[in-house]
Design a protein around this motif. Structure first.
Motif, mmCIF file in Angstrom:
data_model
loop_
_atom_site.group_PDB
_atom_site.id
_atom_site.type_symbol
_atom_site.label_atom_id
_atom_site.label_comp_id
_atom_site.label_asym_id
_atom_site.label_seq_id
_atom_site.Cartn_x
_atom_site.Cartn_y
_atom_site.Cartn_z
ATOM 1 N N ILE A 76 32.170 -24.909 -27.551
ATOM 2 C CA ILE A 76 32.044 -23.398 -27.493
ATOM 3 C C ILE A 76 33.087 -22.749 -27.014
ATOM 4 O O ILE A 76 33.821 -23.038 -26.024
ATOM 5 N N ASN A 77 33.392 -21.515 -27.638
ATOM 6 C CA ASN A 77 34.478 -20.861 -26.928
ATOM 7 C C ASN A 77 34.062 -20.006 -26.015
ATOM 8 O O ASN A 77 32.926 -19.029 -26.079
ATOM 9 N N PRO A 78 34.546 -20.077 -24.661
ATOM 10 C CA PRO A 78 34.246 -19.284 -23.504
ATOM 11 C C PRO A 78 33.931 -17.950 -23.642
ATOM 12 O O PRO A 78 33.376 -17.348 -22.774
ATOM 13 N N LYS A 79 34.702 -17.318 -24.519
ATOM 14 C CA LYS A 79 34.771 -15.926 -24.703
ATOM 15 C C LYS A 79 33.354 -15.447 -25.078
ATOM 16 O O LYS A 79 32.974 -14.150 -25.043
ATOM 17 N N ASN A 81 30.475 -16.960 -24.203
ATOM 18 C CA ASN A 81 29.266 -17.467 -23.317
ATOM 19 C C ASN A 81 28.244 -16.470 -23.165
ATOM 20 O O ASN A 81 27.031 -16.619 -23.098
ATOM 21 N N TYR A 82 28.543 -14.995 -23.034
ATOM 22 C CA TYR A 82 27.547 -14.031 -22.857
ATOM 23 C C TYR A 82 26.649 -13.975 -23.943
ATOM 24 O O TYR A 82 25.485 -13.622 -24.037
ATOM 25 N N LEU A 84 25.369 -16.551 -25.673
ATOM 26 C CA LEU A 84 24.420 -17.828 -25.772
ATOM 27 C C LEU A 84 23.153 -17.524 -25.450
ATOM 28 O O LEU A 84 21.966 -18.257 -25.871
ATOM 29 N N LYS A 85 22.860 -16.705 -24.637
ATOM 30 C CA LYS A 85 21.433 -16.376 -24.389
ATOM 31 C C LYS A 85 20.773 -15.478 -25.440
ATOM 32 O O LYS A 85 19.502 -15.326 -25.412
#
Length: 217
Positions: A76-79, A81-82, A84-85
């Motif tokens: 997963i690209n941490p950019k 993360n927002y 994912l929910k």
């Protein structure tokens, strides 16, 4: 520089970057296959296909929030993360994984990846955008005991190259733009979606020239 098509990009890439003689090319399908094929033919280096795939963002499928490997490891690209929910990550990952498995069966007949002791693994794509498909390929290859792992592509953003150097021993791109937005397709005159038939045709030619690294059962 604008490439005529992926084969042209592979030819130009192969002319500039001479790979070690003990290399094995691992092309990311589908777009990386003609690029890797051109280099394999030009430098007489065997080629395999490393089946990984981007995890697309539902409302912008050309962009990805990461990539997935054949053994179901999601990178997963941490950019993002927002996000994912807000998106059905598991459903997307399962759908993409099914396509990864289908491609592996069609292109490689589900053959196991061969040990790479004493070899240099070279990940090739038609371009590295976010770089996460290349990282997914790295996650598979690092377990095959290669001497080192290199990533090469005709084009990649400068910041993507710098990020990939956290994983790969070496990263090479012919074009490294610093400006945004970035799209791999904008560097090609012909960037059509390749078919399975086009990929299989290149594989057959590699077989005829003893450049196909895969051993089928």
């Amino acid at each position: 520089m604008i490439f005529k098509d992926r084969l042209d990009a592979g030819i130009k890439l192969g002319e500039v970057f001479k790979l070690p003689k003990n290399s094995v090319i691992f092309a990311i399908p589908r777009g990386g296959v003609p690029v890797g094929y051109a280099i394999a033919k030009n430098q007489n280096i065997p080629m395999d296909i490393i089946v990984v795939r981007k995890l697309p963002i539902p409302f912008n499928p050309e962009a990805g929030f990461g990539a997935i490997t054949i053994n179901a490891k999601a990178i997963i690209n941490p950019k993002f993360n927002y996000l994912l929910k807000e998106i059905p990550v598991e459903n997307i990952a399962l759908e993409v994984l099914n396509e990864v498995k289908r491609r592996d069966k069609v292109y490689r007949k589900n053959a196991p990846y061969k040990d790479l002791k004493g070899k240099v693994a070279v990940v090739v794509d038609d371009g590295f955008a976010s770089g996460f498909s290349a990282i997914a390929a790295y996650e598979i290859l690092k377990n095959l005991n290669p001497e080192k792992i290199i990533a090469i592509a005709p084009v990649c953003p400068k910041d993507t190259k710098e990020m990939l150097l956290n994983y790969f021993d070496e990263v090479y791109c012919l074009i490294e733009p610093e400006t945004k937005p970035f799209a791999v397709a904008s560097f090609y005159k012909d960037f059509h979606d390749l078919s399975d038939e086009e990929v299989l045709e290149l594989i057959e030619d590699l077989k005829k020239n003893n450049l196909w690294w895969v051993d089928y059962e």
